[in-house]
Design a protein around this motif. Structure first.
Motif, short mmCIF file in Angstrom:
data_model
loop_
_atom_site.label_atom_id
_atom_site.label_comp_id
_atom_site.label_asym_id
_atom_site.label_seq_id
_atom_site.Cartn_x
_atom_site.Cartn_y
_atom_site.Cartn_z
N GLN A 1 0.42 -1.30 -0.28
CA GLN A 1 -0.16 0.27 -0.49
C GLN A 1 0.73 1.48 0.45
OE1 GLN A 1 -2.36 -1.91 3.63
NE2 GLN A 1 -3.69 -1.24 2.58
N ASP A 2 2.15 1.39 0.36
CA ASP A 2 2.70 2.32 0.99
C ASP A 2 4.14 1.57 0.42
OD1 ASP A 2 1.35 4.28 1.80
OD2 ASP A 2 1.12 3.21 3.26
N ILE A 3 4.94 2.90 -0.35
CA ILE A 3 6.51 2.71 -1.02
C ILE A 3 7.57 3.99 -0.17
CG2 ILE A 3 8.22 2.77 -2.87
CD1 ILE A 3 5.67 1.26 -4.07
N ILE A 4 7.93 3.82 0.87
CA ILE A 4 8.57 5.31 1.51
C ILE A 4 9.77 4.83 1.03
CG2 ILE A 4 9.78 5.44 3.24
CD1 ILE A 4 7.68 3.73 5.13
N VAL A 5 10.47 5.96 0.39
CA VAL A 5 11.94 6.53 -0.15
C VAL A 5 12.39 7.27 0.72
CG1 VAL A 5 13.54 7.34 -2.11
CG2 VAL A 5 11.41 6.10 -2.50
N LEU A 6 13.47 7.04 1.21
CA LEU A 6 14.75 7.94 2.67
C LEU A 6 15.61 8.95 1.40
CD1 LEU A 6 15.22 6.00 5.49
CD2 LEU A 6 12.95 6.74 4.79
N GLY A 7 15.54 9.71 2.27
CA GLY A 7 16.02 11.07 1.59
C GLY A 7 17.84 11.02 1.73
N ALA A 8 18.31 11.79 0.57
CA ALA A 8 19.32 11.98 0.49
C ALA A 8 20.30 12.85 0.02
CB ALA A 8 20.28 10.75 -0.32
N ALA A 9 21.33 12.68 0.18
CA ALA A 9 22.48 14.01 0.07
C ALA A 9 21.61 14.79 -1.68
CB ALA A 9 23.58 14.40 -0.42
N GLN A 10 21.66 15.86 -1.59
CA GLN A 10 21.15 16.38 -3.47
C GLN A 10 22.05 17.89 -3.49
OE1 GLN A 10 19.13 16.73 -0.48
NE2 GLN A 10 18.27 18.86 -0.95
N VAL A 11 21.75 17.85 -4.72
CA VAL A 11 22.44 19.19 -5.03
C VAL A 11 21.09 19.69 -6.00
CG1 VAL A 11 24.35 20.95 -5.80
CG2 VAL A 11 24.77 19.40 -5.14
N ARG B 1 -0.31 10.12 -6.20
CA ARG B 1 -0.31 8.88 -5.03
C ARG B 1 0.91 9.39 -4.65
NH1 ARG B 1 1.79 4.36 -9.74
NH2 ARG B 1 2.48 3.34 -7.25
N ILE B 2 1.73 10.62 -4.91
CA ILE B 2 3.08 10.76 -4.32
C ILE B 2 2.60 12.19 -3.02
CG2 ILE B 2 5.01 11.65 -4.27
CD1 ILE B 2 4.77 11.83 -7.37
N ILE B 3 3.62 11.63 -1.66
CA ILE B 3 3.34 12.30 -0.31
C ILE B 3 4.36 12.94 -0.46
CG2 ILE B 3 2.99 12.25 1.95
CD1 ILE B 3 0.66 10.10 1.23
N GLU B 4 4.95 13.93 0.07
CA GLU B 4 6.33 14.87 -0.13
C GLU B 4 6.90 15.03 1.70
OE1 GLU B 4 7.15 17.66 -2.30
OE2 GLU B 4 5.90 17.59 -3.54
N LEU B 5 7.10 15.04 2.12
CA LEU B 5 7.38 15.08 3.55
C LEU B 5 9.54 15.47 3.54
CD1 LEU B 5 5.98 11.90 5.71
CD2 LEU B 5 5.00 13.96 5.19
N PRO B 6 8.90 17.14 3.33
CA PRO B 6 10.41 17.98 2.98
C PRO B 6 10.82 18.21 4.05
CG PRO B 6 8.46 19.15 2.73
CD PRO B 6 8.04 17.93 2.71
N GLU B 7 9.91 18.28 5.68
CA GLU B 7 10.85 18.90 6.88
C GLU B 7 11.70 18.01 7.80
OE1 GLU B 7 9.74 21.43 8.05
OE2 GLU B 7 8.85 21.76 6.50
N PRO B 8 11.85 16.40 7.33
CA PRO B 8 12.83 15.59 8.44
C PRO B 8 13.87 15.96 8.24
CG PRO B 8 10.49 14.33 7.66
CD PRO B 8 10.55 15.80 6.59
N LYS B 9 14.41 16.04 8.92
CA LYS B 9 16.18 16.61 8.56
C LYS B 9 17.12 15.31 8.74
CE LYS B 9 15.82 21.43 10.65
NZ LYS B 9 14.87 21.69 11.40
N ASP B 10 16.57 13.84 9.35
CA ASP B 10 17.37 12.93 9.40
C ASP B 10 16.30 11.55 9.42
OD1 ASP B 10 16.50 12.72 12.20
OD2 ASP B 10 18.77 13.70 13.16
N THR B 11 17.39 9.99 9.68
CA THR B 11 16.27 9.37 9.27
C THR B 11 15.46 9.24 10.65
OG1 THR B 11 18.07 8.04 8.97
CG2 THR B 11 16.50 6.51 9.00
N ILE C 1 6.24 9.33 9.35
CA ILE C 1 6.10 8.23 8.20
C ILE C 1 5.35 7.09 9.00
CG2 ILE C 1 6.56 6.93 6.85
CD1 ILE C 1 8.49 8.14 6.04
N ALA C 2 6.29 6.96 10.48
CA ALA C 2 4.74 5.57 11.23
C ALA C 2 3.47 5.80 11.13
CB ALA C 2 5.75 5.54 12.45
N PRO C 3 3.53 7.30 11.84
CA PRO C 3 2.16 7.15 11.84
C PRO C 3 1.49 7.11 10.28
CG PRO C 3 2.55 9.04 13.15
CD PRO C 3 4.02 8.25 12.20
#
Length: 272
Positions: free
Chosen positions: A86-96, A160-170, A177-179
């Protein structure tokens, strides 16, 4: 950005192999100049040998291999399709976020591998939501926004996409994301070396996603490699640094868990 977060980032950066060994070598040089020749020379030799070994393929793979082996790859061909994803989670990584560059060039290697897998899984499970996270980190655009733009360019609908731009680390990603995935079947996409720490943080938040690790680095060729491939190289040092970073993160995670665990006497009083 909180001072505690910045302090953690600074301390973590200084404890990585290259800056740490450079600091040790500078201390050794100072001791040499102060006529402590044996101590100074020993520190400098230790730093040089350590840096050389960490820059070799066998040592780098030995460090990162155990991390990557903890979770098997999620192979779509052999996956249990009776389980609805039901959900596919992609964690953030360094970007420019340089708008003068092509969209994919704005992502680092880790981010590129993660969102590529996220898109592939989204195409395999067309009814699943794609949850992308990661903050900007001083850039003009967050990892979450970049991931979303890349996914849309490959045909994934924005709805289909949920953006979460606030979290700074894992840790913050797991908390956010857990909730969202409570009671839902989710796949967690992140780098293979990062997966043990990420899964630990999600489980600590009461979530239990299925691991879908990508970006494996400890890959060994089945053919006999020439001797020159064992010489120190910068990208092997980077691999060692990635592993070292994860081990530091796991140690920090364990320390936090110990600090948060109530003392036995407190538990007994509460039980009474």
């Amino acid at each position: 950005m909180g001072s505690g977060f910045l302090l953690k980032k600074w301390l973590g950066s200084l404890l990585l192999p290259l800056p740490l060994l450079l600091i040790i070598s500078v201390i050794g040089l100072v001791l040499l100049l102060k006529q402590h020749k044996r101590s100074g020379a020993s520190l400098m030799l230790f730093a040089l040998i350590s840096l050389s070994l960490l820059s070799t393929r066998p040592v780098a793979n030995a460090l990162i291999g155990p991390l990557e082996a903890q979770y098997a790859p999620y192979l779509v061909d052999t996956a249990n399709h009776s389980v609805e994803v039901q959900d596919i989670i992609v964690l953030g990584a360094a970007q420019v976020a340089d708008l003068s560059l092509p969209l994919l060039s704005q992502l680092g290697n880790a981010g590129l591998a993660r969102i590529s897998e996220g898109i592939q899984l989204s195409l395999t499970y067309p009814d699943a939501r794609l949850i992308v996270s990661g903050y900007a980190g001083g850039e003009g655009r967050s990892s979450a926004e970049l991931y979303s733009a890349v996914a849309q360019s490959f045909g994934i609908a924005k709805s289909r996409i949920i953006e979460l731009p606030e979290p700074k680390d894992t840790a913050q990603e797991a908390a956010a994301i857990a909730p969202l995935i409570e009671g839902r079947q989710a796949l967690l996409v992140t780098s293979a070396s990062h997966m043990p720490r990420a899964m630990g943080l999600f489980i600590g938040r009461g979530a239990n996603p299925i691991a879908a690790p990508v970006g494996h680095l400890a890959k060994e060729s089945r053919t006999k490699l020439p001797l020159y491939t064992y010489l120190p190289k910068a990208h092997y040092l980077e691999r060692s640094e990635t592993a070292w970073h994860e081990y530091l993160g796991l140690a920090w995670q364990k320390l936090n868990n110990s600090a948060e665990r109530p003392a036995p006497s407190t538990q007994l009083r509460n039980a009474d």
